[in-house]
Design an enzyme around this catalytic site. Structure first.
Site, PDB file in Angstrom:
ATOM      1  N   CYS A 121     -22.172   5.489  25.957  1.00 21.55           N
ATOM      2  CA  CYS A 121     -20.907   5.708  25.269  1.00 21.55           C
ATOM      3  C   CYS A 121     -21.038   6.958  24.396  1.00 21.55           C
ATOM      4  O   CYS A 121     -21.591   6.893  23.297  1.00 21.55           O
ATOM      5  CB  CYS A 121     -20.563   4.491  24.414  1.00 21.55           C
ATOM      6  SG  CYS A 121     -18.936   4.595  23.644  1.00 21.55           S
ATOM      7  N   CYS A 155     -14.536   1.278  27.945  1.00 15.92           N
ATOM      8  CA  CYS A 155     -14.875   2.358  27.015  1.00 15.92           C
ATOM      9  C   CYS A 155     -14.643   1.913  25.567  1.00 15.92           C
ATOM     10  O   CYS A 155     -13.724   2.388  24.892  1.00 15.92           O
ATOM     11  CB  CYS A 155     -14.077   3.613  27.323  1.00 15.92           C
ATOM     12  SG  CYS A 155     -14.785   5.092  26.539  1.00 15.92           S
TER      13      CYS A 155
END
Length: 438
Positions: A367, A189
């Site tokens: 994302c 992430c």
């Protein structure tokens, strides 16, 4: 301190209460047609798919953790918008019913003999192996960590033990520097280290403390974000909100007793700078699983060596990989795992029929860059860093509907779609978006 010691260990992307599967601690030999290593998002998604393909009795999952966490929501936990409790469910509840749960840690993988050894002494043989062991967090590679977490004013959204400390540090902020870091390693992430910066800025504005705060983002990267379209939008946000971004700055030490963070200039090795902080958020160095790194399955850097098109291992045709543990050249996110799970399912179905895999993974990943308590820039892109967007809008623009998708819709898709092997890409998001626009 026990919690701090656990920070030295790997925390999988997802973690365990269904009553129908069984767990095992017995020292015995076992054999399965499909063995899945890891009970995170990739491991659970593939075990669900393999149950449908092969039957539950032919599938086993090796996972030591009692709890499974939806980690993408920890960005919002660290900012007080969600609770830790909402992010977790028992591992037992997410492992597909009837699938064997080997409740132990993988100790050794022997692909030449098609066996796996676990810490409790169990030897498991397999016909096919799916490796989904995630990556490891290495707080200890920053001098002063993880011990510094026993002090106030420092937190990290990357661990269940420290994510609430981020929120506490933000609530207790008075004046001074609020510092946010990005490590000099591959990360999972990769947008998370700056998401908490934007949220902290929003919180400080809401509480009237922003005028007395210097919000600083020190990243080891030479860019704010690797995809230009989204980076341009983020730079506009940074300038508009008076956020200080320093590129090529790597956190090497935390002096918690003095509230100091030490950074090295990666363009001038040996040159360091000390920054006093009132709040510090640490994104830790990360690396491959030690189990993979020490096995024949690893590439030179220690990651699982898979074919980027079909996720089959480069040297062992009965071994496959998914998620953060692989050397796939794309960002490590839950959305990437979703896309990979559909490709891997297709690959395995072909291999089982002695056919060549015919579907290629394009590197799709997503994302959702949270930029406030009600806006998100939704970055989606492929292997080549080109936008691969789902919606018929400019996704580089901050949008409220994308925040609701991140905070409310995607967790439901995770628990009821991905983990059940039913979500394999962005199509459900597209449908939810159109519903939200009505």
């Amino acid at each position: 301190m026990a919690a701090l010691r656990r920070l030295r260990q790997c925390h999988p992307t997802g973690m365990a209460v269904s009553n129908l599967h069984t767990s095992s601690r017995a020292s015995a030999k076992q054999h399965y047609k499909m063995l899945v290593l890891g009970g995170g998002s990739g491991g659970i998604a593939m075990s669900a798919r393999m149950k449908r393909m092969l039957g539950a009795e032919n599938v086993a999952v090796v996972e030591p953790s009692e709890m499974h966490y939806y980690q993408p929501i920890w960005t919002l936990v660290g900012a007080g918008a969600k609770t830790v409790a909402s992010s977790g469910r028992s591992t037992a509840s997410v492992i597909p019913s009837g699938v064997k749960w080997v409740k132990s840690k993988v100790q050794e993988i022997n692909p030449d003999s098609n066996t796996v050894h676990t810490e409790d002494g169990t030897e498991i043989s397999y016909e096919y192996l799916i490796v989904a062991l995630g990556l490891q967090l290495h707080y200890e590679k920053v001098k002063g960590l993880p011990e510094a977490f026993k002090h106030p004013k420092i937190g990290s959204n990357y661990s269940v033990q420290t994510v609430e400390k981020t929120w506490k540090a933000l609530q207790n902020f008075k004046e001074g520097n609020a510092v946010f870091t990005f490590p000099n390693t591959p990360v999972k992430c990769p947008g998370a280290p700056q998401k908490i910066m934007y949220l902290s800025d929003a919180f400080l504005r809401k509480t009237g403390k922003r005028a007395k705060a210097n919000v600083i983002y020190n990243t080891s990267l030479p860019v704010l974000f690797p995809i230009k379209k989204y980076a341009d939008a983020l730079w506009d946000i940074v300038k508009h909100r008076d956020l200080q971004v320093n590129l090529r700055q790597n956190l090497i030490e935390v002096r918690a007793d003095r509230q100091e963070a030490v950074f090295e200039n990666l363009d001038k090795p040996g040159e360091t700078k000390v920054i006093e902080y009132e709040m510090l958020h640490v994104a830790p160095p990360m690396g491959p699983s030690s189990v993979i790194k020490g096995s024949p399955l690893a590439d030179e850097a220690g990651w699982l060596d898979v074919n980027k098109d079909n996720l089959q291992h480069q040297r062992y045709p009965n071994v496959f990989g998914i998620g953060d543990c692989t050397n796939l050249p794309t960002a490590r996110t839950a959305a990437a795992v979703a896309a990979q799970s559909a490709i891997l399912n297709r690959t395995i179905s072909k291999i089982l029929r002695n056919e060549k895999p015919d579907k290629k993974y394009d590197g799709y990943t997503s994302c959702p860059l949270v930029t406030s308590y009600n806006t998100v820039v939704l970055a989606e892109f492929d292997f080549n860093g080109q936008p691969l967007e789902t919606f018929p809008i400019n996704q580089a623009k901050e949008r409220r509907i994308m925040y609701h998708m991140k905070a409310d819709m995607m967790p439901r898709l995770y628990w009821h779609g991905l983990l059940k092997g039913l979500w394999g890409g962005p199509e459900p998001l597209r449908k939810l978006f159109h519903l939200g626009m009505k």
